[in-house]
Design an enzyme around this catalytic site. Structure first.
Site, PDB file in Angstrom:
ATOM      1  N   GLY A 115       3.965 -30.813   8.850  1.00  0.00           N
ATOM      2  CA  GLY A 115       3.463 -30.540  10.189  1.00  0.00           C
ATOM      3  C   GLY A 115       4.349 -30.208  11.260  1.00  0.00           C
ATOM      4  N   ALA A 116       5.837 -30.144  10.825  1.00  0.00           N
ATOM      5  CA  ALA A 116       6.796 -30.179  11.731  1.00  0.00           C
ATOM      6  C   ALA A 116       7.267 -28.479  11.702  1.00  0.00           C
ATOM      7  CB  ALA A 116       8.147 -31.064  11.253  1.00  0.00           C
ATOM      8  N   GLY A 117       6.569 -27.838  10.806  1.00  0.00           N
ATOM      9  CA  GLY A 117       7.053 -26.218  10.559  1.00  0.00           C
ATOM     10  C   GLY A 117       8.404 -26.237   9.845  1.00  0.00           C
ATOM     11  N   LEU A 118       8.576 -27.022   8.892  1.00  0.00           N
ATOM     12  CA  LEU A 118       9.709 -27.164   8.082  1.00  0.00           C
ATOM     13  C   LEU A 118       9.637 -26.925   6.584  1.00  0.00           C
ATOM     14  CD1 LEU A 118      11.954 -30.219   9.757  1.00  0.00           C
ATOM     15  CD2 LEU A 118      12.077 -27.398  10.153  1.00  0.00           C
ATOM     16  N   SER A 120       7.101 -28.231   4.625  1.00  0.00           N
ATOM     17  CA  SER A 120       6.804 -29.110   3.383  1.00  0.00           C
ATOM     18  C   SER A 120       6.039 -28.586   2.554  1.00  0.00           C
ATOM     19  CB  SER A 120       6.108 -30.450   3.995  1.00  0.00           C
ATOM     20  OG  SER A 120       4.885 -29.948   4.926  1.00  0.00           O
ATOM     21  N   SER A 121       4.778 -27.856   2.416  1.00  0.00           N
ATOM     22  CA  SER A 121       4.222 -27.105   1.610  1.00  0.00           C
ATOM     23  C   SER A 121       5.036 -26.581   0.166  1.00  0.00           C
ATOM     24  CB  SER A 121       3.061 -26.306   2.056  1.00  0.00           C
ATOM     25  OG  SER A 121       3.315 -26.108   3.331  1.00  0.00           O
ATOM     26  N   ASP A 165       8.992 -18.800   2.547  1.00  0.00           N
ATOM     27  CA  ASP A 165       9.268 -20.191   2.520  1.00  0.00           C
ATOM     28  C   ASP A 165       9.703 -20.865   0.994  1.00  0.00           C
ATOM     29  OD1 ASP A 165       8.843 -20.228   5.028  1.00  0.00           O
ATOM     30  OD2 ASP A 165       6.646 -21.145   4.825  1.00  0.00           O
ATOM     31  N   TYR A 217      -2.498 -17.286  12.601  1.00  0.00           N
ATOM     32  CA  TYR A 217      -1.486 -16.513  11.457  1.00  0.00           C
ATOM     33  C   TYR A 217      -2.048 -15.459  10.835  1.00  0.00           C
ATOM     34  CZ  TYR A 217       1.943 -16.271   7.969  1.00  0.00           C
ATOM     35  OH  TYR A 217       2.860 -16.014   7.132  1.00  0.00           O
TER      36      TYR A 217
HETATM   37  C1  GLA Z   1       5.174 -19.441   8.005  1.00  0.00           C
HETATM   38  C2  GLA Z   1       4.810 -18.799   6.573  1.00  0.00           C
HETATM   39  C3  GLA Z   1       5.761 -17.910   6.133  1.00  0.00           C
HETATM   40  C4  GLA Z   1       6.344 -16.921   7.447  1.00  0.00           C
HETATM   41  C5  GLA Z   1       6.349 -17.859   8.744  1.00  0.00           C
HETATM   42  C6  GLA Z   1       6.895 -16.881   9.846  1.00  0.00           C
HETATM   43  O1  GLA Z   1       6.091 -20.470   7.688  1.00  0.00           O
HETATM   44  O2  GLA Z   1       4.585 -19.797   5.461  1.00  0.00           O
HETATM   45  O3  GLA Z   1       5.638 -17.095   5.028  1.00  0.00           O
HETATM   46  O4  GLA Z   1       5.511 -16.204   7.540  1.00  0.00           O
HETATM   47  O5  GLA Z   1       5.468 -18.540   8.886  1.00  0.00           O
HETATM   48  O6  GLA Z   1       8.029 -16.178   9.692  1.00  0.00           O
END
Ligand code: GLA
Length: 375
Positions: A115-118, A120-121, A165, A217
């Site tokens: 959930g931190a936008g780093l 993890s998935s 990612d 998104y």
């Molecule tokens: C998420 C998505 C990525 C990318 C970013 C935005 O992390 O998983 O594929 O689109 O957002 O840059």
């Protein structure tokens, strides 16, 4: 307890192997991966670990320490997109996408905050993919594994993410950011040595997670696709800012702004690489700031917590700062002078306190290696 011991305790036998895959931050190139653009992420040192054992039958038994450690069981033949508990889908999806023919037991443990936008998935998916690739000698290349893990997330988990990612989690290299062409997955490792210039990249987890994340998104993706279609190109990567300006009247204003973010952001990535290669960190910082403004005003994926973080960092002398990842919460980065870390962090904390926001968390990480088989 080590992951190996925890595995033996849970499944009664030792694992055949243990792998690790990292989370990421993206220096620049946000929301451009699904437009076939260029991105510049690096792998962080926080990792997700996967311990795996092959079974004689077709049973799939998986558990994750972060999901409470209970075993979820199913059969290979029963793997079906969008089924199973949410945490399990990331693992099942990879087994499904790699068309594994034997049953497996898997235990996951992760240091990457969720959930931190780093990412993890992606760290989770890639730790599993690397393990399956190794143990079943599937001989998939890293770009192939990136496509397959993305497919797992798109189809099995049901999240329409791009390819960034998974690519960085697999292909990261210590001391480098990865310049990735999201169209053909060709790469160039770009040396990043902030410390050598007395700088540091601070990662700030705002701990905000807004409801818009998923719907917002997908909506951005389809707005971009609509513009590409109107302009008769494969993806926004194929459009120049001049062409976009000319087509402005043909586009809904909001879609024009979305596309303007994408087209200018792709240009900023190439300028950022030049700035990094020339050690021009003032210039690099400016590009981070422009990226944030574009994500905030044209792409509309920032939020109050992210904007406050960026402002507070810049007020304290940061060379540049911006939100990272999908947005609507998650983390921001700030490029700061090494000695300023404490000052910048407490300024951000104070700002959060006055605004009544949850206390943020701070990380820093050098660019680290991508996914590995540990033994
Ligand atoms: C998420 C998505 C990525 C990318 C970013 C935005 O992390 O998983 O594929 O689109 O957002 O840059």
């Amino acid at each position: 307890m080590s992951l190996r011991n925890a595995f033996s305790e849970l499944f009664g036998l030792v694992p055949d192997l243990v792998t690790a895959a990292p989370g990421r931050v993206n220096l620049i190139g946000e929301h451009v991966d699904y437009n076939d653009g260029f991105v510049l992420p690096f792998a962080i040192d926080a990792r997700t670990y996967c311990a795996l054992r092959v079974r004689e039958d077709s049973r799939v038994r998986i558990a994750s320490k972060q999901a409470g450690g209970e075993i979820y069981e199913t059969e290979l033949a029963e793997l079906k997109p969008l089924t199973g508990p949410n945490w399990a889908r990331y693992i099942l999806g990879v087994i499904w996408a790699l068309e594994v023919k034997n049953g497996v037991e898997i235990l996951i443990d992760s240091e990457v905050p969720s959930g931190a936008g780093l990412s993890s998935s992606a760290a989770l998916e890639c730790s599993v993919a690397i393990a399956l690739n190794e143990i079943f000698t599937l001989n998939k290349s890293l770009p192939q594994l990136a496509r397959l893990t993305q497919r797992a997330e798109n189809e099995y988990v049901g999240v329409p993410c791009g390819i960034m990612d998974q690519s960085i989690s697999l292909m990261g290299k210590s001391g480098h950011a990865l310049l990735l062409d999201c169209r053909d997955l060709s790469t160039r490792q770009i040396r990043v040595d902030f410390a050598n210039l007395g700088l540091k990249l601070l990662i700030i987890d705002t701990r905000a997670h807004h409801a818009l994340v998923d719907g917002g998104y997908a909506e951005r993706r389809s707005q971009c696709e609509a513009v590409a279609q109107t302009l008769g190109v494969k993806a926004l990567r194929d459009v120049t800012i001049g062409e976009l300006e000319i087509a402005r009247m043909k586009l809904p204003e909001v879609n024009f702004k979305r596309a303007r973010h994408v087209v200018t952001e792709i240009e900023r990535v190439s300028l950022a690489v030049k700035a990094l290669e020339a050690d021009s960190f003032e210039e690099f910082g400016k590009l981070l700031n422009q990226s944030h403004i574009s994500l905030r005003d044209d792409y509309n994926v920032s939020c109050a917590e992210l904007d406050l973080t960026v402002d507070a960092a810049l007020n304290c002398g940061a060379l540049g700062s911006r939100m990272v990842g999908g947005g609507f919460g998650g983390s921001a980065i700030a490029l700061i002078r090494e000695g300023d870390a404490g000052k910048v962090a407490s300024n951000i904390e104070r700002a959060f306190q006055s605004a009544g926001f949850t206390t943020p968390r701070f990380f820093d990480s050098l660019p680290s290696d991508g996914a590995q088989v540990l033994n």
